[in-house]
Enzyme design. Structure first.
Site, PDB file in Angstrom:
ATOM      1  N   GLU A   1       1.836   5.935   9.845  1.00 32.30           N
ATOM      2  CA  GLU A   1       0.609   5.832   9.421  1.00 32.30           C
ATOM      3  C   GLU A   1      -0.442   6.735  10.811  1.00 32.30           C
ATOM      4  O   GLU A   1      -1.437   6.269  10.939  1.00 32.30           O
ATOM      5  CB  GLU A   1       0.173   4.346  10.191  1.00 32.30           C
ATOM      6  CG  GLU A   1       0.137   3.051   9.282  1.00 32.30           C
ATOM      7  CD  GLU A   1      -0.750   1.981   9.085  1.00 32.30           C
ATOM      8  OE1 GLU A   1      -1.859   1.554   9.784  1.00 32.30           O
ATOM      9  OE2 GLU A   1       0.089   0.866   9.319  1.00 32.30           O
TER      10      GLU A   1
ATOM     11  N   GLU B   1       1.485  13.515  17.002  1.00 28.02           N
ATOM     12  CA  GLU B   1       0.999  14.613  16.319  1.00 28.02           C
ATOM     13  C   GLU B   1      -0.232  15.016  15.618  1.00 28.02           C
ATOM     14  O   GLU B   1      -1.053  15.821  15.893  1.00 28.02           O
ATOM     15  CB  GLU B   1       2.164  15.654  15.885  1.00 28.02           C
ATOM     16  CG  GLU B   1       3.527  15.813  17.119  1.00 28.02           C
ATOM     17  CD  GLU B   1       4.447  15.045  16.730  1.00 28.02           C
ATOM     18  OE1 GLU B   1       5.362  13.969  17.789  1.00 28.02           O
ATOM     19  OE2 GLU B   1       3.902  13.711  16.263  1.00 28.02           O
TER      20      GLU B   1
ATOM     21  N   PHE C   1       0.906  -0.629   0.123  1.00 26.28           N
ATOM     22  CA  PHE C   1       0.087   0.077  -0.321  1.00 26.28           C
ATOM     23  C   PHE C   1       1.026   1.655  -0.107  1.00 26.28           C
ATOM     24  O   PHE C   1       1.561   1.879   1.286  1.00 26.28           O
ATOM     25  CB  PHE C   1      -0.933   0.035   1.258  1.00 26.28           C
ATOM     26  CG  PHE C   1      -1.632   1.314   1.316  1.00 26.28           C
ATOM     27  CD1 PHE C   1      -3.263   0.895   0.696  1.00 26.28           C
ATOM     28  CD2 PHE C   1      -1.560   2.095   1.921  1.00 26.28           C
ATOM     29  CE1 PHE C   1      -3.916   2.025   0.963  1.00 26.28           C
ATOM     30  CE2 PHE C   1      -2.826   3.331   2.701  1.00 26.28           C
ATOM     31  CZ  PHE C   1      -3.558   3.294   1.639  1.00 26.28           C
ATOM     32  N   ALA C   2       0.966   2.192  -0.841  1.00 26.09           N
ATOM     33  CA  ALA C   2       1.570   2.749  -1.255  1.00 26.09           C
ATOM     34  C   ALA C   2       0.899   4.309  -1.116  1.00 26.09           C
ATOM     35  O   ALA C   2       0.121   4.692  -2.033  1.00 26.09           O
ATOM     36  CB  ALA C   2       2.470   3.056  -2.717  1.00 26.09           C
TER      37      ALA C   2
ATOM     38  N   THR D   1       5.904  -0.626   2.797  1.00 28.94           N
ATOM     39  CA  THR D   1       5.888  -2.042   3.348  1.00 28.94           C
ATOM     40  C   THR D   1       5.931  -3.040   2.146  1.00 28.94           C
ATOM     41  O   THR D   1       4.506  -3.237   1.644  1.00 28.94           O
ATOM     42  CB  THR D   1       5.216  -1.896   4.969  1.00 28.94           C
ATOM     43  OG1 THR D   1       5.478  -1.501   5.601  1.00 28.94           O
ATOM     44  CG2 THR D   1       5.514  -3.671   5.067  1.00 28.94           C
TER      45      THR D   1
ATOM     46  N   GLY E   1      -5.863   0.877   9.792  1.00 29.70           N
ATOM     47  CA  GLY E   1      -4.515   0.887   9.841  1.00 29.70           C
ATOM     48  C   GLY E   1      -4.571   1.394  11.357  1.00 29.70           C
ATOM     49  O   GLY E   1      -3.233   0.757  12.021  1.00 29.70           O
TER      50      GLY E   1
END
Length: 421
Positions: free
Chosen positions: A400, A404, A155-156, A192, A271
Site C-alpha cells: 500500500e 520510500e 481490490f486489484a 488479497t 488504506g
C-alpha cells in the site's frame, strides 16, 4: 495447552495467557471522540474472544491449503465489525468518525493477527471504500453484502510490473469499450482475498487514463491463480487475478471513465492509515510481551528489566509507539473531517507505524533469545511468543505504498512538486 514458566515455576494456561496492556497505563488519547473509545473496547473484546485463540494457527498456516481463515472472517461478521466503516443505508453503524473508528479496529485486530487486520483492511477499507464511491445501485448490490459479511471483497491495482507506480503508462491491464459495456484484459498480482472474493475492484487503462471496474469473480474469463506462499501474514491470502477478455456490462464501471486513478489513490491513502494502525497494533503487542518477559526473566543476578540497556530501549520504543498512534489518529480524523488526502499525516503515519512494528518485533526476538526465534518448542509444543510479529511486520513497510514512496510524498510537501518531480 499448559507450560511451566521458567522464571516462576507457575503452571500457565497458554491459551488464555496475555501480557498486561501497557498502553492502557501509558497512552492518553486526547484526540479521539468518545465513540472511538467505545469502538476500541468493542473490537478488543471481539478480537480477544475470537481471534486470539486461533492467531497461532493463522500465523503458521499453509496459504495454499484452506489458508483463508473463514472462521475469523465469520466471527467479525457476526460481531458486526464490518459495519464500523459504513453508513446506515448499507447496514453500517453510521458512526460520525468512521475512518478513525476503522483505524482503531485495525489496530485492535493486528494486536493478535496482522493477517486478520489485513483481511479487514482490504475487505472494508479498500474494496468497501471503493464501492462506496459508486452509484446507489452499486452500493446496494455489492457494498451491503460486504458490510453484512455475506461476501468477501477484493481490490486489484498491483500488477507484475506495476505496484507503487500506478501511472497510466505503468498499468497494462486494459479495458475497451464495447456496444454493451467493456472488455477487460490483463493480470493483477498480490491481490488479497481474491481466492475467496465474490468481486474484485480492478484498476485498468481506458485509453490514456485509468478507470475502475467492479468485476464479479464468477464472470467468464476471470481466473484466480495459485495463492502465493509468503514470509508472513499467512492468513492474508494473495493470488494473481487473470482477466482474459472479460466482458462486463456498462454498470460495472465504478465512478466516471478516466476517474479511476483518483478513486485508487484516495482509497490507498485511507488504506495507508489502516496499515499504520496495524503497525501500531503489532508493535504494541510485541512491546507488551517483551516488557513482561524482561520483568520476569532473571539473568546475571536479577531481572533483565533491571539492565539499563533494556530500560532505555523500551523507553524509546514506548515513545515511538505513542507518536505513531497519534499520527494515524490525526490522519484518520482529518479524513473524517472531509479531507480526501490527509497529508502529511497519512504518509507520516504509515512510515512511522510500520517502522516501529519492524523495530519492536526485532527487539522482541532479541529479548526472548532462542525462544524468540522459535515457532514452537519441541519439548512441549509451546508456541513461540513473538516470532510471528517478526515475520508479519515487514510487509507493512512494503505494501500500500512502499515507505520510500511515503518519504517522497513528504518531500513533495516540504519542497513542492516542481523540485521533487
Amino acid at each position: 495447552m499448559h507450560a511451566v514458566d521458567a522464571d516462576t515455576d507457575i503452571d500457565i494456561d497458554i491459551d488464555t495467557y496475555d501480557p498486561p496492556r501497557i498502553a492502557d497505563r501509558l497512552y492518553h488519547d486526547l484526540l479521539s471522540p468518545p465513540e472511538i473509545a467505545q469502538v476500541r473496547r468493542r473490537v478488543r473484546r471481539v478480537a480477544a474472544d475470537t481471534i486470539a485463540p486461533i492467531a497461532s494457527r493463522i500465523a503458521r498456516g499453509d496459504e495454499r491449503i484452506d489458508g483463508f481463515p473463514r472462521d475469523a472472517f465469520d466471527s467479525l461478521a457476526s460481531a458486526g465489525v464490518f459495519r464500523i466503516p459504513f453508513a446506515g443505508d448499507v447496514g453500517g453503524d453510521d458512526l460520525t468518525h468512521r475512518a478513525t473508528a476503522t483505524a482503531v479496529a485495525v489496530e485492535e485486530l493486528a494486536y493478535y493477527s496482522n493477517s486478520v487486520a489485513a483481511i479487514f483492511d482490504v475487505h472494508c477499507i479498500l474494496a468497501g471504500n471503493a464501492v462506496n464511491q459508486g452509484t446507489d445501485a452499486q452500493r446496494q448490490r455489492w457494498l451491503a453484502p460486504v458490510v453484512a459479511g455475506e461476501i468477501v471483497g477484493s481490490f486489484a491495482t498491483s500488477e507484475p510490473g506495476a505496484s507503487s507506480d500506478l501511472s497510466p503508462a505503468a498499468v497494462t491491464t486494459e479495458a475497451t469499450r464495447t456496444a454493451t459495456g467493456w472488455v477487460l484484459h490483463g493480470r493483477k498480482r498480490w491481490i488479497t482475498n481474491s481466492a475467496v472474493a465474490s468481486f474484485v475492484v480492478v484498476l485498468a487503462r481506458t485509453g490514456t487514463r485509468l478507470s475502475t471496474f467492479i468485476v464479479p469473480t464468477d464472470t467468464p474469463g476471470v481466473t484466480i491463480g495459485t495463492p502465493d506462499r509468503k514470509l508472513g501474514n499467512k492468513g492474508q491470502i494473495t493470488a494473481d487475478v487473470i482477466l482474459d477478455r472479460v466482458h462486463l456490462d456498462a454498470d460495472a464501471l465504478l465512478g466516471e471513465e478516466g476517474g479511476g486513478l483518483k478513486i485508487a489513490l484516495q482509497t490507498l491513502t485511507y488504506g495507508r492509515i489502516g496499515i499504520a494502525a496495524a503497525g501500531v497494533g503489532m508493535a504494541q503487542a510485541a512491546f507488551d510481551h517483551t516488557a513482561q518477559h524482561l520483568a520476569r526473566r532473571h539473568a546475571f543476578g536479577g531481572p533483565l528489566a533491571g539492565k539499563q540497556h533494556w530500560q532505555f530501549l523500551m523507553a524509546d520504543r514506548a515513545t515511538a509507539i505513542e507518536s505513531a498512534r497519534d499520527l494515524y489518529l490525526k490522519a484518520a480524523l482529518r479524513l473524517d473531517s472531509g479531507v480526501a488526502f490527509p497529508e502529511p499525516e497519512a504518509a507520516m503515519a504509515k512510515l512511522r507505524g510500520t517502522e516501529i512494528s519492524v523495530d519492536m518485533a526485532r527487539d522482541a526476538v532479541q529479548a526472548f533469545g532462542g525462544l524468540g526465534f522459535t515457532q514452537s518448542l519441541g519439548a512441549d509444543d509451546t508456541d513461540g511468543p513473538v516470532e510471528a510479529f517478526y515475520r508479519d511486520s515487514k510487509i507493512g513497510e512494503i505494501y500500500e505504498g512502499a515507505n520510500e514512496v511515503q518519504k517522497w510524498v513528504l518531500a513533495r510537501q516540504i519542497f513542492g512538486r516542481e523540485i521533487t518531480g
